[in-house]
Design an enzyme around this catalytic site. Structure first.
Site, PDB file in Angstrom:
ATOM      1  N   LEU A 126      -2.370 -12.734  -6.044  1.00 26.60           N
ATOM      2  CA  LEU A 126      -1.090 -12.974  -6.728  1.00 26.60           C
ATOM      3  C   LEU A 126      -1.061 -12.310  -8.109  1.00 26.60           C
ATOM      4  CD1 LEU A 126      -0.700 -16.729  -5.639  1.00 26.60           C
ATOM      5  CD2 LEU A 126       0.331 -14.689  -4.591  1.00 26.60           C
ATOM      6  N   SER A 172      -4.745 -10.703 -12.598  1.00 28.01           N
ATOM      7  CA  SER A 172      -5.264  -9.731 -13.569  1.00 28.01           C
ATOM      8  C   SER A 172      -4.127  -8.946 -14.223  1.00 28.01           C
ATOM      9  CB  SER A 172      -6.298  -8.789 -12.948  1.00 28.01           C
ATOM     10  OG  SER A 172      -5.963  -8.451 -11.648  1.00 28.01           O
ATOM     11  N   GLY A 226      -7.764 -14.655  -7.769  1.00 27.16           N
ATOM     12  CA  GLY A 226      -8.357 -14.215  -6.503  1.00 27.16           C
ATOM     13  C   GLY A 226      -7.503 -14.523  -5.293  1.00 27.16           C
ATOM     14  N   ALA A 227      -6.243 -14.914  -5.502  1.00 25.01           N
ATOM     15  CA  ALA A 227      -5.362 -15.280  -4.392  1.00 25.01           C
ATOM     16  C   ALA A 227      -4.429 -14.140  -4.019  1.00 25.01           C
ATOM     17  CB  ALA A 227      -4.553 -16.524  -4.760  1.00 25.01           C
ATOM     18  N   HIS A 272       0.828  -1.211   0.000  1.00 24.07           N
ATOM     19  CA  HIS A 272       0.000   0.000   0.000  1.00 24.07           C
ATOM     20  C   HIS A 272       0.863   1.263   0.000  1.00 24.07           C
ATOM     21  CE1 HIS A 272      -4.001  -1.827   0.214  1.00 24.07           C
ATOM     22  NE2 HIS A 272      -3.370  -2.798   0.834  1.00 24.07           N
ATOM     23  N   THR A 273       2.014   1.156  -0.603  1.00 23.33           N
ATOM     24  CA  THR A 273       2.889   2.313  -0.781  1.00 23.33           C
ATOM     25  C   THR A 273       2.859   2.807  -2.226  1.00 23.33           C
ATOM     26  OG1 THR A 273       4.667   0.727  -1.079  1.00 23.33           O
ATOM     27  CG2 THR A 273       4.524   1.776   1.076  1.00 23.33           C
ATOM     28  N   ASP A 274       2.413   1.943  -3.171  1.00 23.09           N
ATOM     29  CA  ASP A 274       2.591   2.324  -4.591  1.00 23.09           C
ATOM     30  C   ASP A 274       1.692   3.481  -5.020  1.00 23.09           C
ATOM     31  OD1 ASP A 274       0.263   0.750  -4.717  1.00 23.09           O
ATOM     32  OD2 ASP A 274       0.910  -0.394  -6.477  1.00 23.09           O
ATOM     33  N   TYR A 325     -10.391  -0.886  -0.512  1.00 25.46           N
ATOM     34  CA  TYR A 325      -9.111  -0.454  -1.077  1.00 25.46           C
ATOM     35  C   TYR A 325      -9.155   1.044  -1.387  1.00 25.46           C
ATOM     36  CZ  TYR A 325      -5.043  -0.503  -4.266  1.00 25.46           C
ATOM     37  OH  TYR A 325      -3.843  -0.251  -4.890  1.00 25.46           O
ATOM     38  N   ASP A 340       1.789  -4.069  -9.536  1.00 21.51           N
ATOM     39  CA  ASP A 340       1.569  -5.408 -10.083  1.00 21.51           C
ATOM     40  C   ASP A 340       1.910  -5.470 -11.566  1.00 21.51           C
ATOM     41  OD1 ASP A 340       0.646  -5.784  -7.540  1.00 21.51           O
ATOM     42  OD2 ASP A 340      -1.467  -5.705  -8.093  1.00 21.51           O
TER      43      ASP A 340
END
Ligand code: GLA
Length: 406
Positions: free
Chosen positions: A139, A142, A136-137, A46-48, A238, A186
């Site tokens: 990882l 998407s 949905g993991a 949660h820094t990006d 989020y 990501d």
């Protein structure tokens, strides 16, 4: 533990199978087969979207796309993994509107839309996908889908995109077309990671450094614990965290929380004493959000210093401290993630933390190689004792980013 990485020969075979399946679906051979990986984030959560630091690594799990150009501008997509019930979805880029579909095909559609919006001369294509990235993991399945599509179109149409630009366009597709307000981590991980390295990324300017991360050489293993708790970033939690960070930056008079130096944190928190909490009772208040982001950026720098000094074991406590900050200050963890981290610590892991957006998804656990099976077993036992579904546990081997396979 399951490891789907497989030797190089298996990967080659999978690429050939994907090309073969393309031929069955579309009746002609593809022009090529491309791959993009899922990721875990080692540290920097949660820094990006605060212009901060992140440090993801690519997983051996990949999404493959076999693709061929089409002269009529139409995009046809087909998935081998059950997406779209095995049907070919036909998308006419000129008619594409943001947030129109709601299914998996939104991601490739969003890429075509973002490339066209950027004025790039992209035409149509037939695409067939095959993925081993768990969905949905947490990882980044998407981002893998977006980046592999963008890379295939880039090469089919000679667009000459740099990996950074490609990642930005993929993020734009997700933000503006799919409607998920994610940061840039990501997509950059999928586009830019390299074998055997973690990627240190400054999300302000996308300056990056490949940091050697030879876990096997150090006698270590990084386990991924997929809690099987699913959570979508698209729902409000989020976005609420983002909003709280932006509010903190505004109140402190900085462009982004990245601009608050660690040494100034106590003064910054004092200055925020009058700021009231957020609209969401379950979310962090402004001070807690600021404290998380500023300390997390510092933890990324500390992790890099240890890795550069050849002390990979020393990062363990930083990972665990990062988890506490995400759990207590930023409030994006959940019972299953906390249990995975706690059970890992009790079983002798060097450190553990949730990875990715949170609210479910996966944790990462750093362990001595010799203790990996024991620690994995203890986590599984703890889940059973708590009445949770069995987690899926496998090693994260730092792997290559997006590339052409055939
Ligand atoms: C998700 C988002 C990323 C990042 C992480 C949290 O994975 O897609 O951009 O914000 O959450 O670090």
């Amino acid at each position: 533990m399951t490891d789907t990485s497989g030797p190089a020969a298996d990967r080659e075979q999978r690429a050939r199978r994907t090309a073969e399946r393309f031929r069955e679906v579309y009746g002609a051979a593809p022009a090529g087969v491309w791959a993009a990986p899922g990721r875990v984030n080692l540290i920097g959560e949660h820094t990006d979207y605060n212009d901060g630091f992140v440090m993801p690594l690519a997983l051996p799990h990949t999404t493959l796309a076999a693709a061929a150009p089409r002269a009529d501008g139409v995009l046809r997509v087909h998935s081998g993994d059950g997406g779209g019930n095995g049907r070919i979805a036909e998308l006419r880029p000129a008619a594409l509107r943001p947030a129109s579909g709601g299914g998996w095909a939104d991601y490739p559609a969003g890429i075509a839309w973002a490339l066209r919006e950027a004025g790039l001369p992209v035409g149509g294509a037939d695409l067939h996908y095959d993925s081993t990235v768990p969905v949905g993991a947490g990882l980044s399945s998407s981002a893998a889908l977006e980046v592999v599509t963008a890379l295939a179109l880039d090469e089919l149409y000679g667009l000459g995109l740099t990996r950074q630009r490609l990642a930005r366009l993929a993020q734009r597709a997700e933000n503006a077309f799919v409607g998920v307000p994610c940061g840039i981590m990501d997509q950059t991980a999928a586009a830019c990671c390299t074998d055997g390295h973690a990627l240190f990324l400054d999300t302000r300017d996308l300056v990056q450094r490949q940091v050697p991360f030879d876990l096997a050489g150090a006698g270590l293993r990084l386990l991924v614990v997929d809690t099987r708790v699913r959570h979508e970033l698209g729902d409000g939690a989020y976005a609420q965290r983002r909003a709280m960070c932006e509010r903190g930056a505004r109140a402190l008079g900085v462009h982004a929380l990245r601009d608050v130096p660690y040494a100034h944190l106590p003064a910054a928190l004092d200055g925020l004493a009058a700021e009231r909490g957020g609209p969401d009772a379950d979310g962090p208040d402004v001070r807690a959000a600021v404290r998380h982001v500023v300390t997390e950026n510092r933890r990324v720098e500390d992790v890099i210093a240890h890795l550069d000094a050849g002390e990979p074991r020393a990062i363990g406590p930083l990972l665990t401290a990062g988890h506490a900050s995400l759990r207590d200050d930023f409030r994006v963890s959940c019972a299953e993630l906390d249990l995975a981290v706690e059970a890992a610590g009790a079983a002798g892991a060097l450190g553990a933390r949730m990875t990715g957006g949170g609210f479910g998804g996966s944790a990462v656990v750093l362990v001595e190689e010799a203790a990996a099976d024991t620690v994995a077993g203890r986590i599984t036992e703890a889940f059973a004792a708590a009445g949770h579904a069995a987690p899926r546990i496998f090693p994260a081997v730092p792997s290559a980013g997006a590339r052409r396979l055939l």
